[in-house]
Design a protein around this motif. Structure first.
Motif, PDB file in Angstrom:
ATOM      1  N   ARG A 193       3.643  -7.048   9.328  1.00 34.75           N
ATOM      2  CA  ARG A 193       4.614  -7.824   8.561  1.00 34.75           C
ATOM      3  C   ARG A 193       4.342  -7.637   7.066  1.00 34.75           C
ATOM      4  O   ARG A 193       3.230  -7.896   6.598  1.00 34.75           O
ATOM      5  N   PRO A 194       5.332  -7.186   6.294  1.00 32.54           N
ATOM      6  CA  PRO A 194       5.126  -7.089   4.844  1.00 32.54           C
ATOM      7  C   PRO A 194       4.903  -8.463   4.221  1.00 32.54           C
ATOM      8  O   PRO A 194       5.556  -9.441   4.598  1.00 32.54           O
ATOM      9  N   VAL A 195       3.988  -8.536   3.281  1.00 33.27           N
ATOM     10  CA  VAL A 195       3.730  -9.751   2.518  1.00 33.27           C
ATOM     11  C   VAL A 195       4.262  -9.529   1.108  1.00 33.27           C
ATOM     12  O   VAL A 195       3.925  -8.535   0.451  1.00 33.27           O
ATOM     13  N   LEU A 196       5.117 -10.441   0.647  1.00 41.03           N
ATOM     14  CA  LEU A 196       5.768 -10.291  -0.644  1.00 41.03           C
ATOM     15  C   LEU A 196       5.279 -11.332  -1.634  1.00 41.03           C
ATOM     16  O   LEU A 196       4.896 -12.447  -1.253  1.00 41.03           O
ATOM     17  N   ALA A 197       5.284 -10.959  -2.910  1.00 44.00           N
ATOM     18  CA  ALA A 197       5.000 -11.880  -4.009  1.00 44.00           C
ATOM     19  C   ALA A 197       6.025 -11.606  -5.093  1.00 44.00           C
ATOM     20  O   ALA A 197       6.064 -10.495  -5.644  1.00 44.00           O
ATOM     21  N   ASP A 198       6.878 -12.602  -5.362  1.00 45.47           N
ATOM     22  CA  ASP A 198       7.960 -12.443  -6.345  1.00 45.47           C
ATOM     23  C   ASP A 198       8.837 -11.237  -6.027  1.00 45.47           C
ATOM     24  O   ASP A 198       9.267 -10.493  -6.931  1.00 45.47           O
ATOM     25  N   GLY A 199       9.101 -11.031  -4.735  1.00 45.62           N
ATOM     26  CA  GLY A 199       9.992  -9.966  -4.309  1.00 45.62           C
ATOM     27  C   GLY A 199       9.353  -8.591  -4.250  1.00 45.62           C
ATOM     28  O   GLY A 199      10.026  -7.616  -3.897  1.00 45.62           O
ATOM     29  N   ARG A 200       8.073  -8.495  -4.567  1.00 46.36           N
ATOM     30  CA  ARG A 200       7.384  -7.210  -4.553  1.00 46.36           C
ATOM     31  C   ARG A 200       6.384  -7.156  -3.404  1.00 46.36           C
ATOM     32  O   ARG A 200       5.835  -8.177  -2.978  1.00 46.36           O
TER      33      ARG A 200
END
Length: 277
Positions: free
Chosen positions: A41-48
């Protein structure tokens, strides 16, 4: 570029990621050259893209020979099946379920694929909204230089078509944009150059009765560019709140000198709608 990671693992069977797909629960799934199925699962921070989580690696097939396990593309179907393209003994494996343990349901062979290069066969596989399958060879070419693809309609009728690729590149994965357009990932990995390219391929001329698609180059990058690059082999699309995002992954060939890179890309020009960018 909306984030880039280098993926590593202490599991010795990790690596060789050769196809990518997005599952309905938000996970990305990949298949490997050694018969493994990876979900994470990708983990995102502020859409990145900031990391990955919930990674699970499991075998999808039994076999001692590489020809039994050499997976190059994966497609998840709306009815809950998983399709995996395998090279060397060119075929498409049909599995029930979209996470291990799978239940084998059958194998798709195509006579025309028997003559594809041993290690240059069905590198790309895509399912169109109408149920048609496009199976695209990495190295088989027509006399006019177009990559050879097999387009199988929902009724089972199969015909050979040509798909243009950038000069010097080979197609390695495909993702469906709509009923007639696909994004194709292409790579150049020849011991001298390491490059990748994404093209927009339009099947409308084929669907109208022609024998060749059209192509527009969207992105190209290589060593020295701002985007990381290696042996790029997997591509998938996800939609997040009206935004279209692309994920691209590389195959490290189980070589410690190479990297498993995961990129998250967002087109700067909208790809949805009737007009090509």
């Amino acid at each position: 570029l909306a984030g880039a990671l280098q993926l590593t693992s202490s599991d010795r069977s990790f690596g060789g990621l050769s196809g990518l797909a997005a599952r309905g629960d938000g996970a990305l799934v990949a298949v490997t050259d050694a018969g493994q199925f990876l979900a994470f699962r990708p983990v995102l921070a502020d859409g990145r893209l900031a990391g990955v989580a919930d990674a699970r690696l499991a075998g999808f097939a039994d076999g001692a020979e590489k020809s039994d396990l050499d997976a190059e593309a994966v497609v998840l179907t709306p009815d809950g099946r998983t399709l995996i393209s395998l090279e060397q003994r060119h075929r498409i494996m049909v599995l029930h379920g979209q996470a291990p343990p799978f239940r084998p349901e059958g194998t798709i062979f195509r006579t025309a694929a028997a003559g594809w290069p041993l290690n240059g066969g069905g590198e790309s596989l895509a399912r169109l909204p109408d149920g048609a399958l496009l199976w695209l060879s990495e190295n088989a070419r027509r006399d006019d230089g177009l990559a050879i693809g097999l387009l199988t309609a929902a009724d089972g009728t199969t015909r050979q078509i040509g798909v243009p690729v950038p000069a010097g590149f080979a197609p390695t994965d495909a993702a469906v944009l709509d009923g007639h357009r696909l994004l194709i990932l292409n790579r150049k990995f020849d011991g001298v150059s390491v490059e990748a390219a994404i093209t927009l391929v339009d099947l409308a001329p084929v669907q109208a009765g022609g024998d060749a698609a059209t192509m527009r180059l969207l992105a190209r990058w290589g060593v020295g560019s701002p985007w990381p690059v290696d042996n790029m082999e997997g591509l998938t699309l996800v939609r997040e709140g009206g935004r279209l995002l692309l994920y691209v992954v590389s195959d490290n060939n189980f070589n410690p000198a190479q990297r498993t890179i995961l990129l998250r890309l967002e087109p700067v020009t909208p790809l949805d709608g009737a007009q090509s960018p």
